[in-house]
Design an enzyme around this catalytic site. Sequence first.
Site, PDB file in Angstrom:
ATOM      1  N   GLU A 508       0.599  -1.094  -0.019  1.00  0.00           N
ATOM      2  CA  GLU A 508       0.019  -0.014   0.097  1.00  0.00           C
ATOM      3  C   GLU A 508       0.888   1.228  -0.088  1.00  0.00           C
ATOM      4  O   GLU A 508       0.350   2.174  -0.632  1.00  0.00           O
ATOM      5  CB  GLU A 508      -0.930  -0.022   1.263  1.00  0.00           C
ATOM      6  CG  GLU A 508      -1.767   1.149   1.365  1.00  0.00           C
ATOM      7  CD  GLU A 508      -2.927   1.390   0.148  1.00  0.00           C
ATOM      8  OE1 GLU A 508      -3.645   2.165  -0.085  1.00  0.00           O
ATOM      9  OE2 GLU A 508      -3.039   0.070  -0.575  1.00  0.00           O
ATOM     10  N   THR A 619     -11.107   8.198 -13.162  1.00  0.00           N
ATOM     11  CA  THR A 619     -10.298   8.086 -12.148  1.00  0.00           C
ATOM     12  C   THR A 619     -10.661   6.723 -11.801  1.00  0.00           C
ATOM     13  O   THR A 619      -9.902   5.930 -10.909  1.00  0.00           O
ATOM     14  CB  THR A 619     -10.069   8.962 -10.805  1.00  0.00           C
ATOM     15  OG1 THR A 619      -8.983   8.545 -10.190  1.00  0.00           O
ATOM     16  CG2 THR A 619     -11.176   8.785 -10.025  1.00  0.00           C
TER      17      THR A 619
END
Length: 638
Positions: A508, A619
């Site tokens: 992440e 997006t």
Amino acid sequence: MVPPRKPPGMPGWPAALGLRLPQKFLFLLFLSGLLTLCFGALFLLPDSSRFKRLFLPRRAAAAAASSSSSSSSSAASSSARDAALPRGPPAAAEPRHASPAAPRRLREQLRAAGPPAHTAAAASRQQVRGDGRRRELDTGAPPAARETRAPSRFDYERFRRSLRHPVRGGRPGEDPDARARRMKIKEMMKFAWDSYKQYAFGKNELRPLTKNGHIGNMFGGLRGATVVDALDTLYIMELEEEFQEAKKWVEKSFDLNVNGEASLFEVNIRYIGGLLAAYYLTGEEVFKSKALELGEKLLPAFNTPTGIPRGVINLGSGMSWSWGWASAGSSILAEFGTLHLEFLHLTELSGNPVFAEKVMNIRKVLNRVEKPQGLYPNFLSPVTGNWVQHHVSIGGLGDSFYEYLIKSWLMSDKKDSEAKKMYDDALEAIEKHLVRRSAGGLTYIAEWRGGILDHKMGHLACFSGGMIALGAEHASEERKQHYMDLAAEITNTCHESYARSDTKLGPEAFRFDTGTEAMATRLSERYYILRPEVVESYMYMWRLTHDLKYRQWGWEVVKALEKHCRVEAGFSGIRDVYATVPTHDNMQQSFFLAETLKYLYLLFCEDDVLSLDDWVFNTEAHPLPVNHTNFKTKASVQ
């Protein structure tokens, strides 16, 4: 009617209590104060309170709610909770910007947070009812229909004729190896869809380990996030039967009459973006009508002193407020900055300029406010229009704002010069203040906290390689190669974050400040939740350079997904990319079907499939068409 008489010889009730005159006076004074306090408390009740509606006219109730909320917002905390990342992978749908609780997938420090709990949010909630909502109270007419509906003048056939390439491409003489790999990715998409359909159809996302559905609290009661997110991917991959299943669900079961707390950002990029893309690809009116109806439900969020929308909206009542974790009731750059593409298309399809006006006003506010060192901080007050904190990130909380600047220019057929200048100026400041090179020669984009650099890069920030390459194609000749080199270096760094893990999937977030480079150094940053940003950059870099390494890197991701994320009933994120036998998080994110698999598929397609000459991707990877006509002329028609 004559009031009953007091029986003879019985004293009045104050006297019956045996009270003297001064005591009677104090008792009556106390009683009158109590009654006044109880009546005044009515104004503090929620506007939806049934008890309140017994005593106050509806218009007064709405005004009281607005007044009380504005005073509570001033007491919002200015703590630095925005900097904190979740302690583990989220169990719920992942917002695109992810914030500690929030966007680019709230898409980045947003991972685990949804709308604040009612008890905790009371102090930060800033309830707003707009003019349209008040008209509903006065007239009984739905505000959306009254305020925004206009006859559509969009000519779909003319639009399709304006496209320069077939949507699914011509595929003349394609590479057989690329086709075989593309077919493998198509099989993965079918498997993910079939698993969702079998165990979670109509829910927002699939839990593949427990074989059930997940709804979450991010979409305000809306259902079928995976259905809407997957529509265009199913269409592009020519999964015709599956596409018809999804279309039928939208027609028959997609209910917009919900009453819940939704993320403005997530509803826009996933639902509105997905519906718009499905309409432009197919011409099916149901997708357009649903997109317009849902767009109208988002408009009350813009009813703030500056016109900067708040991040959370109740899709039923129209009330809006800021995220509880956002400092001082601020709005988030990646949220209010990631509406432009979709809202311009809502105006294009409806013939009503209100959507375009809302997002163009956001531009005005941003151009008016001073930018520290030319940078855009992540938190802006929707009341004052000033920055709340000087935290700058190209990852979560900031990311897709920059993406939408360059894509707004491209979508306008390179006519929106204001967006291009804002992008160029922002990229110049980013390169000057945030771009760094590690001791090992890796280029990365750090985060900026009031002038102090945090030498980490989130997975969400890895979209920036593709963004910079896309912008470089249209830069001046002396800067074009420079930006292409920068894009390649950043994409390589993100690839290294994958290559240096045991699973060949990226964490992440990864850091450059402890001697270890491009690796997560904290347990809370080791997870992978099927994110698309790295393969997104691979796709753009391939299309703009045709360097075969990007296809090879993409195929490595496909193999890693198959090995570590594919389970019996779908695909799941993993909790530690450095574990040789990783554990799964039991969530097949909707954006895995919308973005990750779509970008991988396009990586092995010819360039004319969803050609960059005709389409820009929002997006959430939903393709929206470049406007080859004069948008302003069409939008102004009344």
